[in-house]
Scaffold this motif. Structure first.
Motif, PDB file in Angstrom:
ATOM      1  N   PHE A 177      41.278  43.536  51.509  1.00  0.00           N
ATOM      2  CA  PHE A 177      41.526  42.044  51.480  1.00  0.00           C
ATOM      3  C   PHE A 177      41.392  41.432  50.050  1.00  0.00           C
ATOM      4  O   PHE A 177      42.286  40.676  49.592  1.00  0.00           O
ATOM      5  CB  PHE A 177      40.505  41.265  52.036  1.00  0.00           C
ATOM      6  CG  PHE A 177      40.397  39.951  52.040  1.00  0.00           C
ATOM      7  CD1 PHE A 177      41.398  38.971  52.796  1.00  0.00           C
ATOM      8  CD2 PHE A 177      39.592  39.189  51.349  1.00  0.00           C
ATOM      9  CE1 PHE A 177      41.422  37.542  52.196  1.00  0.00           C
ATOM     10  CE2 PHE A 177      39.676  37.716  51.196  1.00  0.00           C
ATOM     11  CZ  PHE A 177      40.602  36.912  51.563  1.00  0.00           C
ATOM     12  N   THR A 178      40.566  42.076  48.965  1.00  0.00           N
ATOM     13  CA  THR A 178      40.600  41.354  47.800  1.00  0.00           C
ATOM     14  C   THR A 178      41.766  41.636  46.885  1.00  0.00           C
ATOM     15  O   THR A 178      42.315  40.984  46.213  1.00  0.00           O
ATOM     16  CB  THR A 178      39.119  41.914  47.028  1.00  0.00           C
ATOM     17  OG1 THR A 178      38.096  41.663  47.672  1.00  0.00           O
ATOM     18  CG2 THR A 178      39.460  41.204  45.622  1.00  0.00           C
ATOM     19  N   GLN A 179      42.261  42.920  47.043  1.00  0.00           N
ATOM     20  CA  GLN A 179      43.413  43.450  46.538  1.00  0.00           C
ATOM     21  C   GLN A 179      44.743  42.510  46.863  1.00  0.00           C
ATOM     22  O   GLN A 179      45.416  42.133  45.941  1.00  0.00           O
ATOM     23  CB  GLN A 179      43.675  44.840  46.811  1.00  0.00           C
ATOM     24  CG  GLN A 179      44.931  45.453  46.113  1.00  0.00           C
ATOM     25  CD  GLN A 179      45.221  47.049  46.162  1.00  0.00           C
ATOM     26  OE1 GLN A 179      44.571  47.437  46.949  1.00  0.00           O
ATOM     27  NE2 GLN A 179      46.224  47.386  45.572  1.00  0.00           N
ATOM     28  N   VAL A 180      44.826  42.313  48.256  1.00  0.00           N
ATOM     29  CA  VAL A 180      46.024  41.586  48.776  1.00  0.00           C
ATOM     30  C   VAL A 180      45.758  40.328  48.244  1.00  0.00           C
ATOM     31  O   VAL A 180      46.903  39.757  47.933  1.00  0.00           O
ATOM     32  CB  VAL A 180      45.924  41.801  50.237  1.00  0.00           C
ATOM     33  CG1 VAL A 180      47.065  40.779  50.833  1.00  0.00           C
ATOM     34  CG2 VAL A 180      46.310  43.252  50.791  1.00  0.00           C
ATOM     35  N   ALA A 181      44.720  39.701  48.411  1.00  0.00           N
ATOM     36  CA  ALA A 181      44.595  38.242  48.017  1.00  0.00           C
ATOM     37  C   ALA A 181      44.932  38.055  46.290  1.00  0.00           C
ATOM     38  O   ALA A 181      45.705  37.124  45.989  1.00  0.00           O
ATOM     39  CB  ALA A 181      43.313  37.710  48.352  1.00  0.00           C
ATOM     40  N   THR A 182      44.250  38.868  45.579  1.00  0.00           N
ATOM     41  CA  THR A 182      44.737  38.978  44.224  1.00  0.00           C
ATOM     42  C   THR A 182      46.064  39.088  44.086  1.00  0.00           C
ATOM     43  O   THR A 182      46.701  38.319  43.062  1.00  0.00           O
ATOM     44  CB  THR A 182      44.083  40.126  43.628  1.00  0.00           C
ATOM     45  OG1 THR A 182      42.421  39.811  43.904  1.00  0.00           O
ATOM     46  CG2 THR A 182      44.191  39.818  41.981  1.00  0.00           C
ATOM     47  N   VAL A 183      46.974  39.939  44.688  1.00  0.00           N
ATOM     48  CA  VAL A 183      48.148  40.077  44.224  1.00  0.00           C
ATOM     49  C   VAL A 183      49.050  39.284  44.678  1.00  0.00           C
ATOM     50  O   VAL A 183      50.047  38.642  43.813  1.00  0.00           O
ATOM     51  CB  VAL A 183      48.887  41.721  44.963  1.00  0.00           C
ATOM     52  CG1 VAL A 183      50.213  41.735  44.979  1.00  0.00           C
ATOM     53  CG2 VAL A 183      48.090  42.682  44.315  1.00  0.00           C
ATOM     54  N   THR A 184      48.687  38.519  45.891  1.00  0.00           N
ATOM     55  CA  THR A 184      49.337  37.356  46.451  1.00  0.00           C
ATOM     56  C   THR A 184      49.135  36.317  45.359  1.00  0.00           C
ATOM     57  O   THR A 184      50.445  35.593  45.149  1.00  0.00           O
ATOM     58  CB  THR A 184      48.989  36.963  47.691  1.00  0.00           C
ATOM     59  OG1 THR A 184      49.157  38.155  48.685  1.00  0.00           O
ATOM     60  CG2 THR A 184      49.674  35.760  48.314  1.00  0.00           C
ATOM     61  N   ALA A 185      48.106  36.000  44.813  1.00  0.00           N
ATOM     62  CA  ALA A 185      47.880  34.915  43.808  1.00  0.00           C
ATOM     63  C   ALA A 185      48.292  34.966  42.684  1.00  0.00           C
ATOM     64  O   ALA A 185      49.205  34.151  42.276  1.00  0.00           O
ATOM     65  CB  ALA A 185      46.387  34.612  43.735  1.00  0.00           C
ATOM     66  N   VAL A 186      48.553  36.204  42.183  1.00  0.00           N
ATOM     67  CA  VAL A 186      49.130  36.602  40.785  1.00  0.00           C
ATOM     68  C   VAL A 186      50.732  36.278  41.052  1.00  0.00           C
ATOM     69  O   VAL A 186      51.310  35.741  40.192  1.00  0.00           O
ATOM     70  CB  VAL A 186      48.584  37.965  40.451  1.00  0.00           C
ATOM     71  CG1 VAL A 186      49.671  38.426  39.312  1.00  0.00           C
ATOM     72  CG2 VAL A 186      47.258  38.010  39.768  1.00  0.00           C
ATOM     73  N   PHE A 187      51.080  36.888  42.071  1.00  0.00           N
ATOM     74  CA  PHE A 187      52.622  37.138  42.390  1.00  0.00           C
ATOM     75  C   PHE A 187      53.067  35.611  42.372  1.00  0.00           C
ATOM     76  O   PHE A 187      54.004  35.009  41.947  1.00  0.00           O
ATOM     77  CB  PHE A 187      53.103  37.805  43.328  1.00  0.00           C
ATOM     78  CG  PHE A 187      54.334  37.863  43.779  1.00  0.00           C
ATOM     79  CD1 PHE A 187      55.363  38.649  42.921  1.00  0.00           C
ATOM     80  CD2 PHE A 187      54.844  37.104  44.723  1.00  0.00           C
ATOM     81  CE1 PHE A 187      56.627  38.544  43.557  1.00  0.00           C
ATOM     82  CE2 PHE A 187      56.240  36.803  45.018  1.00  0.00           C
ATOM     83  CZ  PHE A 187      57.281  37.677  44.480  1.00  0.00           C
ATOM     84  N   THR A 188      52.303  34.689  42.992  1.00  0.00           N
ATOM     85  CA  THR A 188      52.676  33.237  43.394  1.00  0.00           C
ATOM     86  C   THR A 188      52.611  32.541  42.135  1.00  0.00           C
ATOM     87  O   THR A 188      53.596  31.980  41.761  1.00  0.00           O
ATOM     88  CB  THR A 188      52.144  32.784  44.583  1.00  0.00           C
ATOM     89  OG1 THR A 188      52.007  33.590  45.764  1.00  0.00           O
ATOM     90  CG2 THR A 188      52.343  31.309  44.987  1.00  0.00           C
ATOM     91  N   ALA A 189      51.774  32.652  41.407  1.00  0.00           N
ATOM     92  CA  ALA A 189      51.388  31.775  40.236  1.00  0.00           C
ATOM     93  C   ALA A 189      52.452  32.265  39.286  1.00  0.00           C
ATOM     94  O   ALA A 189      53.082  31.313  38.321  1.00  0.00           O
ATOM     95  CB  ALA A 189      49.931  31.924  39.588  1.00  0.00           C
ATOM     96  N   ALA A 190      52.662  33.387  38.921  1.00  0.00           N
ATOM     97  CA  ALA A 190      53.617  34.073  37.807  1.00  0.00           C
ATOM     98  C   ALA A 190      54.911  33.356  38.238  1.00  0.00           C
ATOM     99  O   ALA A 190      55.719  33.214  37.346  1.00  0.00           O
ATOM    100  CB  ALA A 190      53.411  35.494  37.729  1.00  0.00           C
ATOM    101  N   THR A 191      55.508  34.020  39.703  1.00  0.00           N
ATOM    102  CA  THR A 191      56.698  33.522  39.834  1.00  0.00           C
ATOM    103  C   THR A 191      57.193  32.074  39.849  1.00  0.00           C
ATOM    104  O   THR A 191      58.110  31.489  39.492  1.00  0.00           O
ATOM    105  CB  THR A 191      57.136  34.086  41.152  1.00  0.00           C
ATOM    106  OG1 THR A 191      56.171  33.687  42.178  1.00  0.00           O
ATOM    107  CG2 THR A 191      57.291  35.648  41.052  1.00  0.00           C
TER     108      THR A 191
END
Length: 300
Positions: A74-88
Motif C-alpha cells: 500500500f505504501t509503495q502504491v500510494a507513493t508512486v501514485t502521489a509522485v506520478f500525479t504531482a510530477a505529471t
C-alpha cells in the motif's frame, strides 16, 4: 397563492418540461446504466472474495479494504501514485504555460507551431508508448546511441524502479503539455489588451506584468487545468501498461487494480476494492479543489 402556482406550472411550462424530459431522459438513462450502475456494482464486488471467472464468491465485508490498507504494497502504491500525479500535473502545467507564453507572440509559423505542440495529445497512448520504448531502450534505443557517441553508458530505464517511473513521467508530460499549452493560450488571448496597456503606463516591466496581471487573470484557467489534469493523471493507464507491463516502480492505484484482476492474480474482488479507493480519492480531490481552491480564483 393558487393563482401563482397555476401561473408557474401552466400549460406552457408543462409542455416545456415534457420536451426537456423527452430529450434528456435517454441521456440520463444511459449515464445511469453505463456510469452509476457499474460504480455501484464495483462497490458491491469490493466486498467479495471473488476469483475472476469463478461462479461463486464469498462475502467478506470490509476484509479487502483492511487487507489493502495494511498490506506492504500500500505504501509503495500510494507513493508512486502521489509522485506520478504531482510530477505529471505540475510538469505539464508549468511547461504548458511557458509554451503558451511563447506561442502567444505573433510570429511567422505560429499556427503550425501550435498544431505541432498540441498533436501529441490526440495521439494514441499505445502508439506513444511504443515509440518512446524505442527511444529509451538501453541497447538499441535512440537515446542510448546518442549517449554512446559521447562515451556515456545508457541508464537501465526498465530495470531501475526509480528510472522507470521517471521515464513514464517524461513521456506522459510530453504527451499532455500541448493540452495545457492550448488551454493557457486561450486564457492569454482572453486578457484585455487595455489592461496590459494600463499596467505598462504605470511602469510595469514584463515580469511585474506577468506576476501582477497575467497570473491572477489566468487563475480560472489554472483552476480548470488543475482539476482535469489531476483526474487524468490518476487514471493514466495506457502509457504505463505499454512501457512497464510488469509495473516495476510504476504501479499506481489504477495499475494495481489492473494487475490484481488481469495480471495473474485473478482477484476480481480485491481489484474492485482498489478501484473503489481510487474512485473515492477522485471524488475527495475534486471536492477539495472546488470548495477550497476555487476561493482563490479571480473571475473577471
Amino acid at each position: 397563492m393558487a393563482a401563482t402556482t397555476r401561473r408557474r406550472f401552466g400549460q406552457r411550462e408543462r409542455h416545456d418540461f415534457l420536451v426537456f424530459l423527452a430529450l434528456a431522459a435517454p441521456n440520463i438513462l444511459l449515464i445511469v446504466a453505463f456510469t452509476y450502475r457499474p460504480v455501484l456494482n464495483n462497490i458491491y464486488f469490493s466486498t467479495l472474495d471473488w476469483t475472476l471467472g469463478a461462479a461463486t464468491a464469498v462475502q467478506v465485508g470490509f476484509g479487502n479494504y483492511v487487507e489493502f490498507f495494511t498490506s506492504s504494497d500500500f505504501t509503495q502504491v500510494a507513493t508512486v501514485t502521489a509522485v506520478f500525479t504531482a510530477a505529471t500535473v505540475g510538469g505539464s502545467m508549468v511547461l504548458g504555460l511557458l509554451v503558451a507564453l511563447a506561442l502567444h507572440r505573433r510570429m511567422p509559423g505560429s499556427g503550425f507551431a501550435r498544431a505541432a505542440v498540441f498533436s501529441p495529445y490526440v495521439l494514441s497512448g499505445v502508439g506513444v508508448g511504443l515509440v518512446w520504448l524505442f527511444i529509451f531502450d538501453p541497447v538499441i534505443g535512440v537515446l542510448a546511441g546518442l549517449l554512446r557517441m559521447i562515451g556515456l553508458p545508457s541508464p537501465q530505464w526498465f530495470n531501475d524502479p526509480s528510472l522507470a517511473l521517471a521515464m513514464v513521467i517524461i513521456v506522459y508530460i510530453w504527451k499532455n503539455v500541448g493540452y495545457a499549452a492550448v488551454i493557457y493560450l486561450a486564457g492569454l488571448q482572453a486578457i484585455p489588451q487595455d489592461l496590459r496597456e494600463a499596467i505598462a503606463l504605470d511602469g510595469a516591466g514584463p515580469w511585474r506584468t506577468f506576476r501582477s496581471l497575467v497570473l491572477p487573470l489566468l487563475s480560472p484557467t489554472t483552476f480548470f487545468l488543475l482539476i482535469t489534469s489531476v483526474l487524468s493523471s490518476l487514471q493514466a493507464f495506457d502509457i504505463i501498461r505499454i512501457m512497464t507491463p510488469l509495473g516495476t516502480g510504476t504501479t499506481t492505484l489504477i495499475y494495481e487494480a489492473y494487475l490484481q484482476a488481469f495480471g495473474g492474480y485473478n482477484r476480481a474482488g480485491y481489484s474492485a476494492t482498489v478501484s473503489t479507493v481510487l474512485f473515492a480519492l477522485l471524488v475527495v480531490l475534486t471536492l477539495v479543489q472546488v470548495l477550497v481552491l476555487e476561493r482563490r480564483v479571480h473571475y473577471r
